[in-house]
Design a protein around this motif. Structure first.
Motif, short mmCIF file in Angstrom:
data_model
loop_
_atom_site.label_atom_id
_atom_site.label_comp_id
_atom_site.label_asym_id
_atom_site.label_seq_id
_atom_site.Cartn_x
_atom_site.Cartn_y
_atom_site.Cartn_z
N LEU A 1 0.66 -1.53 -0.03
CA LEU A 1 0.17 -0.64 0.03
C LEU A 1 1.22 1.32 -0.26
N ALA A 2 1.73 1.22 0.41
CA ALA A 2 2.97 2.61 0.52
C ALA A 2 3.86 2.76 -0.27
N LEU A 3 3.37 1.49 -0.83
CA LEU A 3 4.51 1.57 -2.63
C LEU A 3 3.56 1.62 -3.70
N LYS A 4 2.41 1.03 -3.21
CA LYS A 4 1.10 1.82 -4.05
C LYS A 4 0.80 3.78 -4.38
N LYS A 5 0.95 4.11 -3.22
CA LYS A 5 1.03 5.31 -2.93
C LYS A 5 2.12 6.40 -4.09
N GLU A 6 3.22 5.97 -3.18
CA GLU A 6 4.77 6.39 -3.76
C GLU A 6 4.73 6.57 -5.33
N ARG A 7 4.55 5.19 -6.16
CA ARG A 7 4.09 5.10 -7.44
C ARG A 7 2.86 5.57 -7.83
N ASN A 8 2.06 6.49 -7.10
CA ASN A 8 0.82 6.77 -7.79
C ASN A 8 0.52 5.62 -8.98
N ALA A 9 0.04 4.01 -7.89
CA ALA A 9 -0.30 3.02 -8.51
C ALA A 9 -1.66 3.00 -9.05
N LEU A 10 -2.28 1.52 -9.84
CA LEU A 10 -3.40 1.25 -9.43
C LEU A 10 -3.34 -0.04 -9.52
N ILE A 11 -4.36 -0.78 -9.13
CA ILE A 11 -3.48 -2.37 -8.96
C ILE A 11 -5.38 -3.05 -8.80
N LEU A 12 -5.54 -3.64 -9.79
CA LEU A 12 -6.79 -3.78 -10.55
C LEU A 12 -6.23 -5.57 -10.16
N ALA A 13 -6.79 -6.37 -9.52
CA ALA A 13 -6.89 -7.90 -9.96
C ALA A 13 -8.30 -8.90 -9.76
N THR B 1 -3.76 7.26 -12.90
CA THR B 1 -2.70 7.23 -12.41
C THR B 1 -1.08 6.58 -13.82
N ASP B 2 -0.18 7.60 -12.51
CA ASP B 2 0.91 7.09 -13.44
C ASP B 2 1.20 5.16 -13.64
N CYS B 3 0.83 4.65 -12.93
CA CYS B 3 1.14 3.02 -13.84
C CYS B 3 -0.19 2.01 -13.30
N ILE B 4 -0.16 1.55 -13.99
CA ILE B 4 -0.86 -0.30 -13.77
C ILE B 4 -0.49 -1.53 -13.27
N VAL B 5 -0.95 -1.28 -12.27
CA VAL B 5 -0.14 -3.10 -12.25
C VAL B 5 -1.21 -4.11 -12.03
N PHE B 6 -1.32 -5.05 -12.88
CA PHE B 6 -2.64 -5.96 -13.15
C PHE B 6 -2.35 -7.18 -13.11
N CYS B 7 -2.92 -7.68 -11.27
CA CYS B 7 -2.53 -9.57 -10.66
C CYS B 7 -3.65 -10.24 -11.31
N GLY B 8 -3.36 -10.80 -12.74
CA GLY B 8 -3.99 -11.67 -13.24
C GLY B 8 -3.24 -12.50 -14.32
N VAL B 9 -4.04 -12.47 -14.91
CA VAL B 9 -2.68 -13.91 -16.45
C VAL B 9 -2.08 -12.83 -17.71
N HIS B 10 -1.59 -13.43 -18.22
CA HIS B 10 -0.85 -12.58 -19.56
C HIS B 10 -2.08 -11.50 -20.21
N PHE B 11 -2.17 -12.74 -20.83
CA PHE B 11 -3.13 -11.97 -21.98
C PHE B 11 -4.19 -11.14 -20.87
#
Length: 328
Positions: A31-43, A73-83
């Motif tokens: 959560l701290a890294l998410k704030k620092e990176r201005n990231a959106l975490i999708l799962a 956001t500045d980046c997207i983190v996708f928690c899923g599979v490659h496609f």
């Protein structure tokens, strides 16, 4: 009805009353890294509970595609599979898209190589390709429109009546959609290795133990399982069905990770994992390749990132955009 008894203990998720356990140190670090990176975490709904709890949005492929497209956001983190991560990059190309485990693939996606689809299209020039989102960017680039299990019927009903439809790559979803819409389709011979492990006889044995339970199944399951379920629907629509039905016990015939979200949103009900002939539950080995540690590491290192040729991305974007517009 089956008369054989279960040869394993059913996986039962009892009502989840009271507060959830506190976040772990690594979840707090994320959560701290998410704030620092201005990231959106999708799962995706099939991710482990520890990942779902730190995600900004948990959902099915359609909801995740909308969220990826809207991301500011500045980046997207996708928690899923490659496609799935590829799809996020296709709809939002100017942002880094991170995938915690780059080898998190998909048997369904692998069943339809782009070069084989290209050869089929060349031999059948009138075919209109409806591609289930569970496919590679290369296959999306060769398709006319994309669909998800949640909107597949709506999409197929919008295809021009004078076109022959080829549905790729899931023959089970395609068969179900064809039956629901009355639209004949050619079906690519692909399937999800996890969903085809569910069998009607295994579910019947479980029903002997839980006679009052309703059965909700994903359309990627085989026909005998679908035909004997009380409801067949996408993971997102499972939420509404389970919330609104009168049953206190529900057998959930899809990947086990779905039950984590069901418990959070409908804590008063009991959920029972759909069984196979040999196991009380069914985890997708690819979905489970993402771990809480890998999520932390990819945010910390801003790696690994999804990359693809721009010409493929542009070609793949057109049918995805058509899906998003047709689905509204």
């Amino acid at each position: 009805m089956a008369t054989a008894t279960l040869n394993y203990e059913p996986m039962v998720f009892n009502p989840k009353l009271g507060n959830e356990a506190p976040l772990t140190a690594i979840q707090e670090e994320i959560l701290a890294l998410k704030k620092e990176r201005n990231a959106l975490i999708l799962a995706h709904n099939y991710q482990i509970d520890a990942i779902q709890r730190v995600a900004d949005y948990v959902g099915d492929s359609l909801g995740l595609a909308y969220k990826a497209e809207e991301a500011d956001t500045d980046c997207i983190v996708f928690c899923g599979v490659h496609f799935m991560a590829e799809t996020a990059k296709i709809v939002n190309p100017n942002k880094p898209v991170l995938l915690p485990e780059m080898d998190a693939g998909c048997s369904l996606s692998d069943s339809c190589p782009a070069e084989k689809l290209a050869a089929y299209k060349e031999a059948n020039p009138n075919v209109y390709v409806v591609a289930y989102i569970n496919c590679s960017a290369g296959v999306k680039a060769l398709s006319d429109v994309i669909c998800t299990s949640g909107n597949a019927m709506k999409i197929v009903e919008k295809v021009p009546a004078d076109r022959d439809i080829l549905f790729v790559p899931d023959q089970n979803l395609g068969q179900w959609v064809s039956k629901q819409t009355g639209r004949e389709m050619q079906l690519w011979p692909g399937s999800c290795y996890a969903h085809v492990l569910f069998t009607q006889q295994a579910i019947e044995r479980l029903k002997l133990k839980f006679p009052d339970a309703l059965v909700v199944a994903h359309p990627e399951c085989v026909e005998t399982v679908r035909d004997n379920a009380d409801e067949v629907c996408s993971t997102e629509k499972m939420i509404g069905f389970c919330r609104d039905c009168d049953a206190e016990q529900i057998i959930v015939v899809t990947e086990t990770g779905m039950i984590h979200r069901l418990q959070r949103e409908i804590p008063e009900k009991t959920f029972i994992a759909g069984p196979t002939d040999t196991c009380a539950c069914n985890d997708c080995r690819f979905m489970k390749m993402n771990t809480i540690e890998k999520l932390r590491d990819c945010l910390r290192d801003m790696s690994p990132q999804i990359e693809m040729p721009e010409d493929i991305r542009l070609k793949a974007y057109a049918p995805i955009k058509r899906m998003l517009e047709w689905s509204k």
